[in-house]
Every structure is written in C-alpha cells, then in structure tokens.
Scaffold this active site. Structure first.
Site, PDB file in Angstrom:
ATOM      1  N   LYS A  45       0.840  -1.205   0.000  1.00 50.99           N
ATOM      2  CA  LYS A  45       0.000   0.000   0.000  1.00 50.99           C
ATOM      3  C   LYS A  45       0.871   1.249   0.000  1.00 50.99           C
ATOM      4  O   LYS A  45       1.506   1.583   0.985  1.00 50.99           O
ATOM      5  CB  LYS A  45      -0.917   0.058   1.220  1.00 50.99           C
ATOM      6  CG  LYS A  45      -1.986   1.134   1.016  1.00 50.99           C
ATOM      7  CD  LYS A  45      -2.638   1.615   2.277  1.00 50.99           C
ATOM      8  CE  LYS A  45      -1.885   2.712   2.975  1.00 50.99           C
ATOM      9  NZ  LYS A  45      -1.765   3.976   2.206  1.00 50.99           N
ATOM     10  N   GLU A  52       9.967   0.907  10.553  1.00 56.29           N
ATOM     11  CA  GLU A  52      11.003   1.924  10.365  1.00 56.29           C
ATOM     12  C   GLU A  52      10.299   3.261  10.544  1.00 56.29           C
ATOM     13  O   GLU A  52       9.488   3.655   9.714  1.00 56.29           O
ATOM     14  CB  GLU A  52      11.614   1.765   8.967  1.00 56.29           C
ATOM     15  CG  GLU A  52      13.003   2.348   8.870  1.00 56.29           C
ATOM     16  CD  GLU A  52      12.984   3.727   8.280  1.00 56.29           C
ATOM     17  OE1 GLU A  52      12.781   4.694   9.068  1.00 56.29           O
ATOM     18  OE2 GLU A  52      13.146   3.845   7.071  1.00 56.29           O
ATOM     19  N   CYS A 110      13.353  10.387   7.420  1.00 59.49           N
ATOM     20  CA  CYS A 110      13.256   9.954   8.815  1.00 59.49           C
ATOM     21  C   CYS A 110      14.623  10.084   9.507  1.00 59.49           C
ATOM     22  O   CYS A 110      14.688  10.208  10.721  1.00 59.49           O
ATOM     23  CB  CYS A 110      12.724   8.541   8.899  1.00 59.49           C
ATOM     24  SG  CYS A 110      13.376   7.500   7.613  1.00 59.49           S
ATOM     25  N   GLU A 151       9.730  15.286  16.100  1.00 56.68           N
ATOM     26  CA  GLU A 151      10.137  15.220  14.702  1.00 56.68           C
ATOM     27  C   GLU A 151       9.322  16.224  13.888  1.00 56.68           C
ATOM     28  O   GLU A 151       8.091  16.214  13.926  1.00 56.68           O
ATOM     29  CB  GLU A 151       9.893  13.805  14.158  1.00 56.68           C
ATOM     30  CG  GLU A 151      10.359  13.666  12.736  1.00 56.68           C
ATOM     31  CD  GLU A 151      10.189  12.243  12.191  1.00 56.68           C
ATOM     32  OE1 GLU A 151       9.139  11.637  12.455  1.00 56.68           O
ATOM     33  OE2 GLU A 151      11.109  11.765  11.505  1.00 56.68           O
TER      34      GLU A 151
HETATM   35  P1  ADP Z   1       2.891  10.758   7.745  1.00 60.36           P
HETATM   36  O1  ADP Z   1       2.323  11.148   9.069  1.00 60.36           O
HETATM   37  O2  ADP Z   1       4.276  11.186   7.556  1.00 60.36           O
HETATM   38  O3  ADP Z   1       1.996  11.002   6.573  1.00 60.36           O
HETATM   39  P2  ADP Z   1       2.063   8.106   8.236  1.00 60.36           P
HETATM   40  O4  ADP Z   1       2.756   7.288   9.246  1.00 60.36           O
HETATM   41  O5  ADP Z   1       0.721   8.672   8.566  1.00 60.36           O
HETATM   42  O6  ADP Z   1       3.075   9.203   7.792  1.00 60.36           O
HETATM   43  O7  ADP Z   1       1.894   7.301   6.886  1.00 60.36           O
HETATM   44  C1  ADP Z   1       2.769   6.344   6.383  1.00 60.36           C
HETATM   45  C2  ADP Z   1       1.949   5.249   5.748  1.00 60.36           C
HETATM   46  O8  ADP Z   1       1.124   4.667   6.748  1.00 60.36           O
HETATM   47  C3  ADP Z   1       1.007   5.687   4.641  1.00 60.36           C
HETATM   48  O9  ADP Z   1       0.951   4.689   3.641  1.00 60.36           O
HETATM   49  C4  ADP Z   1      -0.322   5.798   5.356  1.00 60.36           C
HETATM   50  O10 ADP Z   1      -1.435   5.627   4.503  1.00 60.36           O
HETATM   51  C5  ADP Z   1      -0.235   4.648   6.326  1.00 60.36           C
HETATM   52  N1  ADP Z   1      -1.099   4.759   7.509  1.00 60.36           N
HETATM   53  C6  ADP Z   1      -1.534   5.870   8.137  1.00 60.36           C
HETATM   54  N2  ADP Z   1      -2.334   5.557   9.172  1.00 60.36           N
HETATM   55  C7  ADP Z   1      -2.405   4.204   9.225  1.00 60.36           C
HETATM   56  C8  ADP Z   1      -3.077   3.261  10.071  1.00 60.36           C
HETATM   57  N3  ADP Z   1      -3.842   3.651  11.095  1.00 60.36           N
HETATM   58  N4  ADP Z   1      -2.892   1.944   9.827  1.00 60.36           N
HETATM   59  C9  ADP Z   1      -2.113   1.527   8.814  1.00 60.36           C
HETATM   60  N5  ADP Z   1      -1.485   2.363   7.974  1.00 60.36           N
HETATM   61  C10 ADP Z   1      -1.616   3.679   8.159  1.00 60.36           C
END
Ligand code: ADP
Length: 508
Positions: free
Chosen positions: A200, A276, A310, A409
């Site tokens: 995804k 990560e 990161c 961060e």
């Molecule tokens: P950022 O805050 O930098 O956008 P995220 O950690 O929210 O980074 O997003 C990184 C990835 O995790 C993306 O592919 C996002 O769609 C996914 N993501 C965000 N929230 C969830 C969740 N609750 N469960 C699984 N994947 C998630």
C-alpha cells in the site's frame, strides 16, 4: 470532487506520464488485474508545487485488501510462483530493475509531480537507487540458505538441517517521502525470499508504485505475487495491519502510526512486524572537523529531500569553540539553495508534499518562535511564492532542551543548532531522545569518532558524511525509531522463517 487536470504548464512532461495520470492511475493491481476499488471510490493526489489536483487513484479499503490478500495467498501456495526456481525469481527481479531503468525519466517525473521533489534529484538519486536496490536483491534470490546442524543425540545418527522459507503473505505499508524507493526497499527482499505481497503506497504519492505494477507481468511475476492497493491509511492501511491472513506487516512511517500497526498486529493474528519510524537525529560537529565539509554536510543532513527524511539531521550540535565559525557557513548554504517547482530543472528544493505537512511544519515554526528560539534564516514560505507548499530552509538557534522543536520530529527543512562543550555532554544530549534512527559525527580525531559511534544509540552512525545509503548496508532504528533492519543481508531475517528438519538415520 475536484477534476484532476494534468499540469500542461510544465514543459517536457513525458507522454507516458500524461497518459498514465490521465486515466490508467484510476485502477489498482489485484491478482494480476487492473481494478477499481470495490466501493468505486477514488482519491485525488495533488501537485504540491501548484496545489492543483494531479491524478485520481482508487480509494481501496477493507474489501479490496481482502481481495488482495486472497490473491496473494493463492499465489503463495499454488500457481507458478512457488514452483519458480530461485534463479528464475532472481531474473524476474533483475528484469524489473531493467524495465524501471529504461523508464528512468518517466518514473522521475511521476515522483516529482506527486511528491514535489526536484526532477534533477529524482533522476540521479531516487530512480537509480531503486534500480540498484532491485539488482542487489535479485542476487540474493539464489543465496537464501539453511544450515546443517551438528546435534548430539546419544547413540543415534541424526541428520538435522534448517530451511529458510518465506514468511508468507506480507503486507507492506510505505510513506510518501521516497515513494518508489520505499517500494523497492520493501519489495526487493520480500520477492527474493519467495513471499507474496500486498503493497500500500501512501495516499499522497501512489503513482510511481502503480506504474511499477504495470511492469510486473513483463518482468515475469505471476499474477497475485505483488498486489498494489491504493487508499488511505486509516482504511486500507489499517485493514492490512489487522488482517488475520497476513503473515507479516512491514511499515515505514510515523512513530504514532507504528504504535497502531503494532497493536493491530497483536490484536489480530500476532503477525510479524517490522517498523522503520521517525527520528530526531543528532549531527555532531567537533572543533577539529573540516568546517567547510561539516557545514555543507549539516546543510545536506537536514535539507536533502526538504527535511522529509526519517534520518534527517535535525539536531545540529556544534562545539562551542567553533560555533561562530560554523553557523555563518551553514546559513550561507541554507540561503543559497534554489527553491522552486520540482519540474524546473534549476530547482534544488521543491515544495513539501502536502497541505497537511505544510501546515504541520509551519506550526512547528510558530511553536519555536513562541518558545523563544531565534530564526537565524528562513522561517516560512519564501515571499516569491503565493501558492505551493514551499518552506525556506530554516535554522533555529537559542534552542532549549525542553522546546517542542528539539524534542519532536518536524519532518521539514528545519534544523535546531545547539552549542556544546565536550564529548560527554554532547553524547548525553545526542541520546536524549525517544528516537534512535541515525546520528553523525564530524571530527578528524579517529578515536573520538569511533567512541561516539559506539555510544550513540542509533541504527546508523555516519562519520564525516551524512545520508549515505547502499542496498548492501542495513538501515533501521534503535528505540522508538522502530526495529528490524532493511537492506543488506540483515533484511533476509525479516522475510524468511527457519524450519528445522530432523531425520533419524538409525543407531550407530
Ligand atoms: P505521515 O504522518 O508522515 O503522513 P504516516 O505514518 O501517517 O506518515 O503514513 C505512512 C503510511 O502509513 C502511509 O501509507 C499511510 O497511509 C499509512 N497509515 C496511516 N495511518 C495508518 C493506520 N492507522 N494503519 C495503517 N497504515 C496507516
């Protein structure tokens, strides 16, 4: 809903990119077929340089993840994939690298339009690293070995050996900062080890992963081996993390979401997890360093990819004796960076990825000022832009250890500079964080460099350099920067499981 319109104002957009964004991106890859989301819903991605809609992709959710997991399970257990020899698997990965390499310009443009990064950088960094990464793991496909174990069963001859088998169906959730490279980091090793995948991409930057999906069949991957589900994190991502038939989830993203992934994995089927996550990496400049090199390195450490790394060197510790010499050089580097749309080949820094990130970084800038830190340069959107998520390279000074800008961060082009007196003091300050992804030390004293490398609690320590990566060199976090190592031989551990086989060969 806003109607996506490909930006015609950019000269030189590749015709394939136009065609892809103009329609093909509306489908995702499940079981070798290009399909819409079961719900029929789509989500819009934006060009961060113009804030205009760029493309639409399926807004996949639980139902689509279910379909993709079923396809991945079927491909794992029957069909051509489990019967392919390691050599054939390796050749498919290598062929994928060739196909991407032949489309370097196309992929670079997709990254730039979707993410905002300079095209000049995507061409020479992101895409070549992707190609190299796949080639590295193509080589590993034939080298995933078990062992023979010398057991000591009394009076009995026994042959005991181990097999290294794939973990199974793996869910891979990736971020938006290096969209295709993060896909490569996850896919290369998973495929080399014989797993099947539901990938995804981030909702902000799904285009390059979908385009990669179009090359899989030609590369030689059977249907269902790699499924690409686009969608939001809270729906599609969460469905992967909590799916009872996913054997492992690999995630790169924020520490906050890392906690959620871990909980979902635990509450569902105890699937294996590798994470990560975020960082607040200390970049330490000693007085005996080459200060020109260190100043350029400090700028690269925080401003590369607009600070959306990161491992960004967001806490710059400078030995007091040279603070007044180093800081003007750093500020000069910061102010020389040419900011502009990524598609402009003269741009060295593009916009941040999204409106959300733009607001987030700006709220940190306000918090820093409010708490009494000084803006030595930058501090917001440069005056020449009235749209686009541009943030000038920013240096904060007069930062106190309890301030939000030094503890959290930011994930933007913002560095906090802090003077220090001696190695013990800076070691304690450098480690005073919940994160532990990376650190750097600039010094000509080899003893000091290695002492610090040993004692800094971080998964990577750079000495007199920063942001060095290689497919062969493991990367990952200490503390709340996550666990598991990607890249290198180390990553095979995450994507294989060991089976021990005992054979009774009779009495002596
Ligand atoms: P950022 O805050 O930098 O956008 P995220 O950690 O929210 O980074 O997003 C990184 C990835 O995790 C993306 O592919 C996002 O769609 C996914 N993501 C965000 N929230 C969830 C969740 N609750 N469960 C699984 N994947 C998630």
């Amino acid at each position: 809903m806003a109607q996506p319109s490909m930006q015609s104002s950019y000269p030189g957009v590749h015709s394939e990119v136009r065609q892809f964004i103009g329609g093909r991106s509306r489908r995702m890859l499940i079981d070798g077929k290009w399909v819409e989301a079961a719900s029929g819903k789509t989500l819009t991605t934006y060009d961060p340089a113009t804030e205009e809609p760029l493309a639409e992709v399926p807004a996949g959710d639980k139902e689509d993840v279910d379909r993709a997991v079923r396809a991945a399970r079927k491909a794992l257990e029957s069909g051509a994939w489990p019967r392919m020899t390691p050599s054939e698997r390796g050749r498919a990965i290598w062929k994928l690298a060739d196909l991407i390499e032949a489309r370097t310009e196309e992929f670079a443009q997709l990254e730039t339009l979707d993410n905002g990064k300079p095209l000049a950088v995507a061409r020479v960094a992101d895409i070549p690293l992707v190609v190299d990464h796949f080639r590295y793991y193509a080589g590993w496909a034939t080298k995933v070995e078990g062992a023979t174990i010398p057991v000591s069963t009394p009076g009995q001859r026994v042959f005991t050996y181990t097999r290294r088998e794939p973990v199974g169906v793996v869910g891979q959730i990736i971020p938006w900062n290096f969209p295709l490279l993060m896909a490569a980091w996850k896919l290369g090793v998973a495929l080399a080890c014989g797993n099947t995948v539901v990938l995804k991409p981030a909702e902000q930057t799904p285009l390059s992963a979908l385009r990669l999906g179009e090359l899989l069949e030609e590369a030689g991957f059977p249907p269902g081996v790699v499924n690409i589900v686009t969608g939001y994190g809270e729906t599609a991502g969460a469905a992967i993390a909590s799916h009872p038939d996913v054997d492992k989830v690999a995630f790169t993203g924020s520490t906050e979401v890392g906690h959620l992934i871990m909980q979902a994995a635990g509450a569902s089927n105890l699937k294996r997890v590798s994470l990560e996550l975020g960082g607040k990496s200390p970049n330490i400049v000693f007085a005996d360093a080459d200060l020109d090199q260190a100043a350029a390195g400090a700028a690269n450490a925080i401003f590369f990819n607009h600070g959306q790394c990161c491992c960004a060197g967001s806490r710059l510790f400078v030995e007091q004796k040279v603070y007044d010499k180093l800081m003007p050089r750093l500020i000069e580097h910061s102010e020389k960076i040419k900011i502009g749309p990524g598609m402009d080949l003269t741009s060295e820094m593009g916009p941040l990825v999204s409106s959300e990130q733009f607001q987030r970084v700006n709220s940190f800038l306000s918090a820093g000022r409010k708490e009494g830190a000084k803006v030595a340069t930058g501090g917001g959107r440069p005056k020449q832009f009235d749209k686009g998520y541009f943030v000038a390279p920013t240096v904060f000074t007069d930062v106190k250890p309890e301030m939000k800008i030094i503890r959290e961060e930011i994930f933007g082009p913002v560095v906090c500079a802090i003077p220090f007196k001696d190695p013990d003091e800076v070691l304690a300050a450098g480690n005073d964080t919940t994160y532990g992804l990376a650190a750097a030390v600039w010094t000509r004293d080899i003893n000091k460099a290695h002492r610090l490398a040993e004692n800094l609690k971080a998964g990577t320590v750079w000495i007199n350099c920063y942001n060095m990566f290689d497919a062969a060199a493991p990367f990952g976090g200490y503390k709340q920067s996550g666990f598991g190592r990607e890249m290198g031989k180390a990553a095979l551990e995450l994507y294989t499981q060991i089976k021990t086989v005992w054979v009774d060969l009779g009495a002596y």
